[in-house]
Motif scaffolding. Structure first.
Motif, short mmCIF file in Angstrom:
data_model
loop_
_atom_site.label_atom_id
_atom_site.label_comp_id
_atom_site.label_asym_id
_atom_site.label_seq_id
_atom_site.Cartn_x
_atom_site.Cartn_y
_atom_site.Cartn_z
N THR A 54 0.85 -1.19 0.00
CA THR A 54 0.00 0.00 0.00
C THR A 54 0.88 1.24 0.00
OG1 THR A 54 -1.75 -1.14 1.23
CG2 THR A 54 -1.81 1.26 1.20
N ASP B 11 0.73 5.37 0.25
CA ASP B 11 -0.15 6.48 0.67
C ASP B 11 0.35 7.82 0.13
OD1 ASP B 11 -2.07 5.04 2.32
OD2 ASP B 11 -0.37 4.66 3.66
N GLU C 126 -7.56 4.34 -3.97
CA GLU C 126 -8.57 4.71 -3.00
C GLU C 126 -8.59 6.21 -2.76
OE1 GLU C 126 -8.03 2.60 0.64
OE2 GLU C 126 -8.42 0.63 -0.24
N ARG C 127 -9.80 6.73 -2.60
CA ARG C 127 -9.98 8.13 -2.22
C ARG C 127 -9.95 8.25 -0.70
NH1 ARG C 127 -13.92 7.03 -6.17
NH2 ARG C 127 -13.53 8.08 -8.17
N GLU C 128 -10.06 9.47 -0.23
CA GLU C 128 -10.01 9.72 1.21
C GLU C 128 -11.13 8.99 1.95
OE1 GLU C 128 -7.93 10.78 4.21
OE2 GLU C 128 -7.38 11.78 2.33
N ASP C 129 -12.30 8.85 1.29
CA ASP C 129 -13.43 8.18 1.93
C ASP C 129 -13.40 6.67 1.74
OD1 ASP C 129 -13.99 7.92 -0.74
OD2 ASP C 129 -15.91 8.97 -0.68
N SER C 130 -12.27 6.13 1.28
CA SER C 130 -12.04 4.69 1.06
C SER C 130 -12.77 4.13 -0.16
CB SER C 130 -12.44 3.87 2.30
OG SER C 130 -11.61 4.24 3.39
N SER C 131 -13.47 4.96 -0.92
CA SER C 131 -14.07 4.47 -2.16
C SER C 131 -12.97 4.21 -3.18
CB SER C 131 -15.07 5.49 -2.72
OG SER C 131 -14.43 6.72 -3.02
N ARG C 132 -13.21 3.25 -4.08
CA ARG C 132 -12.18 2.82 -5.02
C ARG C 132 -12.40 3.40 -6.42
NH1 ARG C 132 -11.16 -3.67 -3.90
NH2 ARG C 132 -10.75 -3.51 -1.65
N ASN D 246 -10.16 0.08 -10.50
CA ASN D 246 -9.96 -1.31 -10.07
C ASN D 246 -9.54 -2.18 -11.27
OD1 ASN D 246 -10.25 -3.23 -7.80
ND2 ASN D 246 -11.67 -4.22 -9.22
N ARG E 39 -5.83 9.11 -2.85
CA ARG E 39 -4.91 9.19 -1.72
C ARG E 39 -4.03 7.95 -1.58
NH1 ARG E 39 -5.90 13.46 -2.43
NH2 ARG E 39 -6.95 15.04 -1.18
N ARG E 40 -4.44 6.82 -2.15
CA ARG E 40 -3.76 5.57 -1.85
C ARG E 40 -3.76 4.64 -3.06
NH1 ARG E 40 -6.79 4.81 1.96
NH2 ARG E 40 -5.51 5.97 3.47
#
Length: 290
Positions: free
Chosen positions: A147, A149, A180-186, A189, A213-214
């Motif tokens: 991962t 960041d 991934e975005r800040e809100d953990s949405s992808r 993929n 973000r990730r």
């Protein structure tokens, strides 16, 4: 030949603007430039689908060279009386001017492409590198997930060589990448099947915008409910980052233009002269008036 016909039509249109009274005869060189500008004006108007008025199109061109519509009409009409000159030669000269300009523009575009490519290569950075990762037990599979960041907007290229040994007991293995975005949405993929029993290469490029973000890289993604003993080796795993093109070009220009306008020797000379002048001025001020 098509170009000659089109430019000749420009001349015909000019002649149709009025009668041929005796006026100034325009030199061939300048007439070729007038044809050149008239052709460009026609081309621009044709592409923009604008309504055309012949006088409004051509009169400003003639005036730029110091001539009137009547001067151009008379010059074109006069070619039939000149044995040593042909209108076709002037038309051909204007075409050569257009072609030369086109060649320069093509070279400029090629040079710009080169600058863009150089800037992109210059901005490329390896932000992650691992020479060897291996999983031979289920608890080792965490080594197959990486991962990263704090991503910046730009392009990310993931490269690796991998080998699934015959000792691996999983029937099907896949690699999975996502951002991934800040809100953990992808977003972005991506899943691909991994090949077995020989060393293979893997490469994938992904683009991140300002919301990302990730980056997650997962080489352990067996079929659901079928997680058996692994035997996977990753070699030379890299993640390369590249700025967006516009930002890469700006960055390159900033680095290349980060120079002093004046050399240090020049500045030191100015400073010495300034000190000398200051001393002279001080000495003069200290002397009593006679």
């Amino acid at each position: 030949m098509g170009k000659i016909i089109r430019v000749a039509l420009v001349a015909t249109m000019i002649l149709s603007l009025g009668g041929c009274k005796k006026h100034t005869i325009i030199p061939d060189e300048e007439l070729a430039m007038i044809f050149h500008d008239a052709f460009l004006a026609n081309s621009l108007l044709n592409k923009s689908n604008a309504k055309k008025d012949s006088l409004l199109i051509y009169e400003p061109i003639f005036a730029r060279y110091g001539y009137t519509t009547e001067d151009v009409q008379y010059t074109i009409g006069n070619f039939s009386k000149r044995k040593s000159a042909r209108l076709g030669d002037v038309v051909e000269q204007s075409i050569q001017l257009l072609e030369a300009e086109g060649l320069r523009l093509n070279k400029a575009v090629a040079a710009l492409d080169t600058v863009n490519n150089v800037a992109l290569r210059h901005s490329k950075r390896t932000i992650y590198h691992d020479s060897l990762r291996r999983a031979t037990r289920l608890k080792d599979t965490t080594e197959l997930r990486i991962t990263l960041d704090s991503l910046r907007p730009g392009t990310y290229t993931i490269k690796s060589r991998y080998e699934i040994d015959s000792l691996d007991e999983n029937r099907s293995l896949r690699v999975q990448l996502w951002m991934e975005r800040e809100d953990s949405s992808r977003m972005g993929n991506y899943t691909a099947q991994l090949r077995r029993h020989s060393e293979e290469s893997f490469e994938r490029t992904m683009t991140a915008d300002s919301s990302v973000r990730r980056l997650v890289i997962n080489f352990w993604n067996p079929l659901r409910g079928q997680q058996k003993r692994p035997h996977i080796t990753l070699r030379d795993l890299k993640v390369e980052f590249q700025l967006p093109q516009e930002e890469a070009v700006d960055s390159l220009y900033e680095q290349q233009l980060n120079i002093r306008i004046f050399a240090n020797d020049f500045l030191r000379t100015l400073e010495a002269d300034s000190l000398a002048l200051s001393a002279d001025t001080t000495g003069l001020a200290a002397k009593p008036a006679r």
